[in-house]
Design a protein around this motif. Structure first.
Motif, mmCIF file in Angstrom:
data_model
loop_
_atom_site.group_PDB
_atom_site.id
_atom_site.type_symbol
_atom_site.label_atom_id
_atom_site.label_comp_id
_atom_site.label_asym_id
_atom_site.label_seq_id
_atom_site.Cartn_x
_atom_site.Cartn_y
_atom_site.Cartn_z
ATOM 1 N N THR B 47 0.836 -1.210 0.000
ATOM 2 C CA THR B 47 0.000 0.000 0.000
ATOM 3 C C THR B 47 0.864 1.250 0.000
ATOM 4 O O THR B 47 0.607 2.192 -0.753
ATOM 5 C CB THR B 47 -0.948 0.013 1.209
ATOM 6 O OG1 THR B 47 -1.671 -1.215 1.253
ATOM 7 C CG2 THR B 47 -1.935 1.165 1.125
ATOM 8 N N ARG B 50 2.284 1.745 -3.385
ATOM 9 C CA ARG B 50 1.259 2.214 -4.330
ATOM 10 C C ARG B 50 0.970 3.692 -4.121
ATOM 11 O O ARG B 50 0.816 4.453 -5.082
ATOM 12 C CB ARG B 50 -0.022 1.387 -4.200
ATOM 13 C CG ARG B 50 0.063 0.012 -4.864
ATOM 14 C CD ARG B 50 -1.295 -0.640 -4.993
ATOM 15 N NE ARG B 50 -1.841 -0.991 -3.694
ATOM 16 C CZ ARG B 50 -1.741 -2.196 -3.137
ATOM 17 N NH1 ARG B 50 -1.113 -3.175 -3.763
ATOM 18 N NH2 ARG B 50 -2.259 -2.418 -1.948
ATOM 19 N N ILE B 51 0.892 4.104 -2.860
ATOM 20 C CA ILE B 51 0.670 5.525 -2.561
ATOM 21 C C ILE B 51 1.803 6.344 -3.171
ATOM 22 O O ILE B 51 1.576 7.368 -3.824
ATOM 23 C CB ILE B 51 0.586 5.775 -1.036
ATOM 24 C CG1 ILE B 51 -0.692 5.157 -0.465
ATOM 25 C CG2 ILE B 51 0.630 7.274 -0.733
ATOM 26 C CD1 ILE B 51 -0.795 5.233 1.047
ATOM 27 N N LYS B 54 1.375 6.525 -6.975
ATOM 28 C CA LYS B 54 0.248 7.395 -7.363
ATOM 29 C C LYS B 54 0.634 8.850 -7.183
ATOM 30 O O LYS B 54 0.326 9.709 -8.018
ATOM 31 C CB LYS B 54 -0.986 7.075 -6.514
ATOM 32 C CG LYS B 54 -1.681 5.807 -6.935
ATOM 33 C CD LYS B 54 -2.988 5.602 -6.151
ATOM 34 C CE LYS B 54 -3.744 4.410 -6.681
ATOM 35 N NZ LYS B 54 -4.940 4.120 -5.870
ATOM 36 N N LYS B 55 1.312 9.111 -6.091
ATOM 37 C CA LYS B 55 1.737 10.488 -5.799
ATOM 38 C C LYS B 55 2.673 10.988 -6.877
ATOM 39 O O LYS B 55 2.691 12.173 -7.217
ATOM 40 C CB LYS B 55 2.427 10.514 -4.430
ATOM 41 C CG LYS B 55 2.889 11.867 -3.972
ATOM 42 C CD LYS B 55 3.276 11.811 -2.487
ATOM 43 C CE LYS B 55 3.934 13.109 -2.062
ATOM 44 N NZ LYS B 55 5.346 13.193 -2.454
ATOM 45 N N ALA B 56 3.467 10.080 -7.440
ATOM 46 C CA ALA B 56 4.414 10.474 -8.478
ATOM 47 C C ALA B 56 3.778 10.420 -9.852
ATOM 48 O O ALA B 56 4.451 10.581 -10.861
ATOM 49 C CB ALA B 56 5.629 9.559 -8.412
ATOM 50 N N GLY B 57 2.468 10.170 -9.880
ATOM 51 C CA GLY B 57 1.762 10.144 -11.157
ATOM 52 C C GLY B 57 2.043 8.885 -11.960
ATOM 53 O O GLY B 57 1.863 8.865 -13.184
ATOM 54 N N PHE C 29 -5.732 6.437 2.299
ATOM 55 C CA PHE C 29 -4.927 7.411 1.551
ATOM 56 C C PHE C 29 -4.698 6.933 0.133
ATOM 57 O O PHE C 29 -4.698 7.720 -0.811
ATOM 58 C CB PHE C 29 -3.591 7.672 2.255
ATOM 59 C CG PHE C 29 -3.730 8.571 3.449
ATOM 60 C CD1 PHE C 29 -3.663 8.046 4.737
ATOM 61 C CD2 PHE C 29 -3.949 9.939 3.302
ATOM 62 C CE1 PHE C 29 -3.812 8.866 5.849
ATOM 63 C CE2 PHE C 29 -4.112 10.765 4.401
ATOM 64 C CZ PHE C 29 -4.047 10.231 5.683
ATOM 65 N N GLU C 30 -4.496 5.631 -0.029
ATOM 66 C CA GLU C 30 -4.278 5.082 -1.365
ATOM 67 C C GLU C 30 -5.507 5.332 -2.245
ATOM 68 O O GLU C 30 -5.402 5.644 -3.424
ATOM 69 C CB GLU C 30 -4.012 3.579 -1.274
ATOM 70 C CG GLU C 30 -3.628 2.993 -2.634
ATOM 71 C CD GLU C 30 -3.627 1.476 -2.650
ATOM 72 O OE1 GLU C 30 -3.707 0.861 -1.560
ATOM 73 O OE2 GLU C 30 -3.541 0.914 -3.748
ATOM 74 N N PRO C 107 -1.647 14.856 -1.975
ATOM 75 C CA PRO C 107 -0.723 14.802 -3.107
ATOM 76 C C PRO C 107 -0.943 13.568 -3.979
ATOM 77 O O PRO C 107 -0.547 13.534 -5.124
ATOM 78 C CB PRO C 107 0.671 14.779 -2.465
ATOM 79 C CG PRO C 107 0.467 14.708 -1.011
ATOM 80 C CD PRO C 107 -0.943 14.937 -0.689
ATOM 81 N N VAL C 108 -1.595 12.555 -3.434
ATOM 82 C CA VAL C 108 -1.858 11.340 -4.201
ATOM 83 C C VAL C 108 -2.912 11.625 -5.262
ATOM 84 O O VAL C 108 -2.735 11.305 -6.435
ATOM 85 C CB VAL C 108 -2.348 10.198 -3.276
ATOM 86 C CG1 VAL C 108 -2.648 8.946 -4.082
ATOM 87 C CG2 VAL C 108 -1.297 9.907 -2.225
ATOM 88 N N ALA C 111 -1.727 14.219 -8.001
ATOM 89 C CA ALA C 111 -0.903 13.652 -9.069
ATOM 90 C C ALA C 111 -1.773 12.917 -10.076
ATOM 91 O O ALA C 111 -1.547 12.986 -11.273
ATOM 92 C CB ALA C 111 0.127 12.714 -8.479
ATOM 93 N N GLN C 112 -2.770 12.224 -9.555
ATOM 94 C CA GLN C 112 -3.638 11.465 -10.448
ATOM 95 C C GLN C 112 -4.445 12.403 -11.339
ATOM 96 O O GLN C 112 -4.657 12.115 -12.507
ATOM 97 C CB GLN C 112 -4.595 10.605 -9.624
ATOM 98 C CG GLN C 112 -3.845 9.540 -8.837
ATOM 99 C CD GLN C 112 -4.585 8.217 -8.822
ATOM 100 O OE1 GLN C 112 -5.588 8.060 -8.150
ATOM 101 N NE2 GLN C 112 -4.101 7.290 -9.618
#
Lengths: 308, 222, 114
Positions: B47, B50-51, B54-57, C29-30, C107-108, C111-112
């Motif tokens: 997890t 993955r976070i 996702k944060k890094a796009g 958060f994910e 920030p998650v 970014a998406q």
């Protein structure tokens, strides 16, 4: 005579022995060794050369001992078990004795976490007890640990350290007995500030007759300041510094603390000299070698006896 | 059991940098018992990774799985159909896991997600301490059931050294001086006399010093 | 009590705050939560004795993970209150929402969205 060293002769003749100490430099500056040695000439029977003390890298003890020999002083080679395995330890002893070194001290060594290279691997292939037994075997049986014959056996006067102030106190004398059984000819104790406790220790030593099997030298170190006393009391494991000592130094004030420290040291020597079983004194004036004369002279131990 | 510590997240993220499909692989053995590499920890690590992605796009593509053990080929074999699909496998088993995986799946990049630290046991829930150095010649019964090789900082067999103070080792007030404990224990057992013996040098051939070790049971071999 | 609290707060009920797991908090958060908070009984008043103490430790663990991931640790929080303190519950919901609003979207999700 086991080695016929000056220290051995002085002790065997029944004189109260005096040994000093010298820490090799943090580089290969041989002149540093000679300068420190100069202060100790004529005032001690032999000089301990420390072996990477407190796990801080210094010029090798064997090399510094050789320099000392060239200055006309007798060295006591200190060897720790922390940095070398049995192969290197036996090898270094052969080399040291080939160079004329006659007194050797077998020590465990401070853990390298204290030192300036804490990330290093530690060895401890042998412990100090086993090292004593190994050196004794090399000297008396003229054999390596593996029972193979030596091509030239070392003649050494073997020493060890004892700490009457470490815990458990009840076991300390047993440990001393073990070291003597393993091969120690002489012992130097950790520096003494708590004289009553040392007296108690020596009483047990004498009760077991250990003083007759081995020469026991009482260790002393002069305090340079109140700061030093407090530091040693708090941060050096196995050190016993009574509150009165700290108070005396504090009362002397900053200017006179060093002089008071020397005075306390002289008094300590005079007192331990009276204790049964104490065969000499080991003066550890590290980084203060130039004050050693004042202490030894002040304690009435000069001139040093000359024994043939 | 074997105890380990999680590697810092930054280190693991660096390992999987640029590797699209990642598998976080746990083990139900020792690392589950010491709460560092079991199914739960696989979930937490996956997890977190993955976070981060996702944060890094980036696409997360972090899978999770837990094997019964990573030190037996039959369990490693369970990944035969899927291992090669991954650009990285982060194994949070002990050091044996990543090695067995790498050997069985040589084309896959395998990374250790934990640092294997010592052989020990739990003192209480959440606290583990080292007890064994796998020296290959166990002598704890001679020291009141305590091991001087593993628990003495200097592995002394004729301790304690002069640095033992108030029952603590000179290296830290948090570390017990095992020799202090040994002396007290032997005294309580009425066996103090046995400590008067000078223990001869240890034969380190049976320990790691003698080289990497193997154990073979002829009666069990196929 | 039918007190008002912001509609963006999604309440998930548990028998005890101690039942919260690190994984639940991280997964939130994910899946795009901007903030997560655990509301537990006052310390010393946990119906199961130590559940709320354990919950706090788990929240602290998650704060460290968030920090390592470059996410503000203030996005996860533990609050203690008496189960009868309706107004306090609403007040915390409002205050935490405000804290998160100031921090901005997670920030998650940012970014998406980008």
């Amino acid at each position: 005579m086991k080695a016929g060293s000056n220290l051995e002769k002085v002790l065997t003749a029944g004189h109260f022995a005096v040994t000093g100490e010298l820490g090799p430099p943090r580089g290969n500056n041989a002149e540093e060794v000679r300068k420190k040695a100069e202060h100790l000439k004529g005032i001690v029977d032999s000089v301990n050369i420390t072996d990477n003390q407190t796990a801080v890298v210094r010029m090798s003890s064997v090399a510094a001992c050789k320099l000392l020999l060239e200055e006309g002083l007798e060295p006591n080679l200190q060897m720790v078990c922390r940095d070398r395995n049995r192969i290197a330890l036996m090898s270094d002893l052969l080399g040291a004795t080939a160079l004329g070194i006659k007194n050797v001290l077998c020590l465990s060594g401070d853990h390298q976490r204290f030192g300036d290279h804490p990330e290093g691997k530690n060895v401890f292939d042998l412990d100090s007890m086993q090292l004593l037994a190994t050196f004794k075997k090399m000297r008396d049986e003229k054999k390596f640990l593996n029972d193979k014959e030596l091509d030239g056996a070392p003649e050494i006067f073997i020493g060890a350290a004892a700490n009457p102030f470490a815990d458990p106190f009840s076991f300390r004398v047993t440990r001393l007995a073990k070291k003597i059984a393993a091969g120690a000819d002489f012992i130097q104790t950790q520096c003494i500030y708590n004289i009553p406790k040392f007296r108690e220790y020596m009483k047990q030593v004498v009760d077991r007759g250990l003083h007759e099997k081995c020469y026991i030298l009482a260790g002393v170190t002069p305090m340079k300041s109140v700061g030093m006393a407090k530091y040693m009391a708090k941060f050096v494991p196995g050190m016993d510094v009574p509150e009165e000592i700290v108070k005396r130094l504090a009362a002397a004030g900053k200017k006179n603390a060093a002089q008071e420290g020397i005075k306390i040291c002289i008094e300590t020597i005079q007192q331990v000299r009276e204790i049964e079983g104490v065969a000499g004194v080991h003066v550890m004036a590290i980084e203060w070698e130039h004050r050693a004369r004042e202490i030894i002279e002040g304690a009435g131990l000069l001139p040093r006896p000359v024994v043939d | 059991m074997i105890i380990g510590d999680s590697k810092p997240l930054e280190e693991i993220l660096e390992m999987i940098e640029g590797r699209d499909k990642v598998l976080v692989l746990g083990c139900r053995g020792c690392v589950t018992v010491c709460n560092v590499g079991g199914e739960k920890e696989v979930g937490i690590l996956a997890t977190a990774l993955r976070i981060a992605r996702k944060k890094a796009g980036q696409e997360p593509h972090i899978d999770e799985a837990t094997l019964e053990r990573q030190c037996d080929p039959e369990y490693i074999e369970e990944l035969a159909d899927t291992a090669e699909n991954y650009d990285a496998i982060v194994s949070i088993a002990c050091g044996v896991g990543p090695q067995f995986l790498s050997e069985r799946y040589p084309t896959v990049r395998v990374f250790p997600g934990i640092n294997t630290t010592f052989i020990g046991g739990a003192l209480e829930h959440g606290v583990w301490a080292e007890r064994c150095q796998s020296c290959g010649n166990c002598i704890v019964h001679h020291f009141g059931g305590l091991c001087p090789i593993a628990r003495c900082s200097k592995s002394l067999m004729n301790g304690p050294c002069g640095g033992s103070a108030a029952g603590k080792c000179e290296i830290s007030p948090e570390v017990d001086c095992v020799w202090h404990l040994i002396v007290e224990k032997m005294e309580r057992m009425g066996r103090l006399e046995e400590l008067e013996r000078v223990w001869p040098v240890k034969n380190w051939l049976t320990s790691r010093d003698g080289g990497p070790r193997t154990r073979i049971r002829e009666d069990l071999k196929q | 009590m039918r007190l008002q609290y912001p509609t963006n707060v999604r309440v998930i009920q548990l028998p005890c705050s101690g039942r919260v797991d690190i994984l639940h908090l991280l997964r939130a958060f994910e899946d795009g939560a901007d903030g997560v908070y655990v509301a537990g009984c006052l310390e010393g008043e946990c119906h199961y004795l130590t559940g709320n103490l354990k919950a706090r430790r788990k929240v602290n663990y998650v704060k460290k993970v968030l920090e390592a991931l470059g996410i503000e640790p203030e996005r996860v929080e533990m609050f203690n209150m008496s189960s009868s303190e309706g107004p306090r519950f609403a007040q915390i919901a409002r205050e935490f929402t405000e804290t998160i609003r100031e921090l901005g979207p997670s920030p998650v999700t940012k970014a998406q969205a980008a």
